[in-house]
Scaffold this motif. Structure first.
Motif, PDB file in Angstrom:
ATOM      1  N   SER A  85       0.832  -1.194   0.000  1.00 17.60           N
ATOM      2  CA  SER A  85       0.000   0.000   0.000  1.00 17.60           C
ATOM      3  C   SER A  85       0.868   1.247   0.000  1.00 17.60           C
ATOM      4  O   SER A  85       1.962   1.268   0.573  1.00 17.60           O
ATOM      5  N   GLU A  89      -0.423   5.960   6.468  1.00 16.78           N
ATOM      6  CA  GLU A  89      -1.062   5.573   7.730  1.00 16.78           C
ATOM      7  C   GLU A  89      -1.196   4.061   7.877  1.00 16.78           C
ATOM      8  O   GLU A  89      -1.313   3.558   9.001  1.00 16.78           O
ATOM      9  N   LEU A  90      -1.179   3.319   6.760  1.00 21.98           N
ATOM     10  CA  LEU A  90      -1.347   1.876   6.804  1.00 21.98           C
ATOM     11  C   LEU A  90      -0.038   1.126   6.629  1.00 21.98           C
ATOM     12  O   LEU A  90      -0.035  -0.081   6.424  1.00 21.98           O
ATOM     13  N   LEU A  93       0.776  -2.128   8.673  1.00 25.67           N
ATOM     14  CA  LEU A  93      -0.061  -3.321   8.542  1.00 25.67           C
ATOM     15  C   LEU A  93       0.382  -4.156   7.357  1.00 25.67           C
ATOM     16  O   LEU A  93       0.704  -3.622   6.297  1.00 25.67           O
ATOM     17  N   ARG A  98      -4.589  -5.429   6.879  1.00 30.39           N
ATOM     18  CA  ARG A  98      -5.022  -4.258   6.110  1.00 30.39           C
ATOM     19  C   ARG A  98      -6.331  -4.535   5.388  1.00 30.39           C
ATOM     20  O   ARG A  98      -7.216  -3.675   5.320  1.00 30.39           O
ATOM     21  N   LEU A 136      -1.693  -0.351  14.536  1.00 35.25           N
ATOM     22  CA  LEU A 136      -1.709   1.051  14.135  1.00 35.25           C
ATOM     23  C   LEU A 136      -1.434   1.961  15.324  1.00 35.25           C
ATOM     24  O   LEU A 136      -0.712   2.963  15.203  1.00 35.25           O
ATOM     25  N   LEU A 146      -7.059   7.741  11.948  1.00 36.01           N
ATOM     26  CA  LEU A 146      -7.760   6.691  11.209  1.00 36.01           C
ATOM     27  C   LEU A 146      -9.114   7.187  10.707  1.00 36.01           C
ATOM     28  O   LEU A 146      -9.534   6.861   9.593  1.00 36.01           O
TER      29      LEU A 146
END
Length: 297
Positions: A85, A89-90, A93, A98, A136, A146
């Motif tokens: 990704s 922010e991800l 994961l 995810r 996270l 988030l």
């Protein structure tokens, strides 16, 4: 009078329902895959394969089972598990947690349907979602961050670029017609002339470079006859291998013995050329009369 053969049911209502379903889900599905794998063209290709597989499944599935069946086919695409990704922010994961999170914040599925998509029980899905949120949090992504990400992805679904929305509409139309995907446009074969010109230029450059080492043409003798140069006979080389000669400490003297006399007289010649010899001779001449006078009876 024989009765007419029964007319087969028209598949138009099913096609209309399938068209409406795909039109209503294609944008969210594209953003879901794009966030998972990070590349637009790869995401659209994976979405197209999932749509084609779902077209076959929808023919013998009730409408209530369509959402879970579609998302399950989409999640099963290899690009979603192998891609990375591009959402910062991800970044903490992996693909599995995810996907569990994106089924909630992008696909909008509840716990039961999200668990069905992943093929796990609802408590297992809740635990996986909790682990994703914990990862996270450990990475410094708060619930506020988030929530902002969720809103941003929802805006992305609604405001896809016009060219991407048009490409998704064309993809849906091909799936509904069961038309094959267009073959990728092959690049036109490159002309061999630039390559040949490059090789020709390289050959000319090599010839020009080699010409700098060629000997000058001998001058013409009187009468226009070309005089042949007289080359001195090569000096005899001592017996032994080439390696022994090159590594011999007196290689220069062995290769050109006629230079030994010149090397021996080099100090004398340098002294004569510097003018010190003239000064010494002058001093000697001045002292000679006195010596002769002393010897005169």
């Amino acid at each position: 009078m024989p009765s007419a053969a029964p007319t087969p049911a028209s598949p138009a209502p099913v096609s209309s329902a399938l068209s409406a379903f795909l039109r209503g889900i294609e944008r969210r599905a594209f953003v879901f895959v794009q966030v998972q794998c990070g590349r637009d063209e790869v995401a659209q290709a994976a979405l197209g394969r999932a749509m084609r597989a779902f077209r076959e499944v929808s023919a013998h599935s009730p409408l209530s089972a369509w959402p879970a069946a579609f998302w399950a086919l989409l999640v099963a695409q290899a690009e979603l598990a192998e891609g990375q990704s591009d959402i910062p922010e991800l970044g903490a994961l992996s693909s599995g947690p995810r996907a569990a999170l994106l089924l909630r914040i992008v696909a909008g599925l509840d716990f039961a349907h999200a668990a069905q998509v992943l093929g796990v029980s609802e408590p297992t899905y809740r635990f996986a979602l909790q682990r994703a949120l914990q990862q996270l949090g450990d990475a410094g992504v708060s619930y506020a961050v988030l929530g902002a990400l969720r809103e941003r992805l929802h805006r992305q679904v609604k405001t896809l670029p016009p060219e991407r929305a048009e490409a998704l509409a064309e993809l849906r139309a091909r799936v509904l017609r069961d038309a094959p995907e267009p073959a990728p446009v092959a690049a036109p074969p490159s002309s061999p002339w630039p390559r040949r010109l490059a090789w020709a230029a390289l050959a000319l450059l090599a010839l020009a470079f080699g010409a700098t080492f060629w000997p000058q043409a001998p001058a013409l003798a009187p009468g226009g006859v070309q005089a042949l140069p007289v080359e001195p006979a090569p000096a005899p080389m001592p017996a032994g291998s080439d390696a022994d000669l090159v590594t011999h400490p007196d290689f220069a003297q062995i290769a050109a013995p006629e230079d030994e006399a010149l090397a021996t007289d080099l100090a004398l010649l340098s002294w004569l050329a510097s003018g010190e010899a003239d000064a010494a001779l002058g001093a000697a001449e001045e002292s000679t009369p006195d010596a002769e006078a002393d010897d005169t009876p």
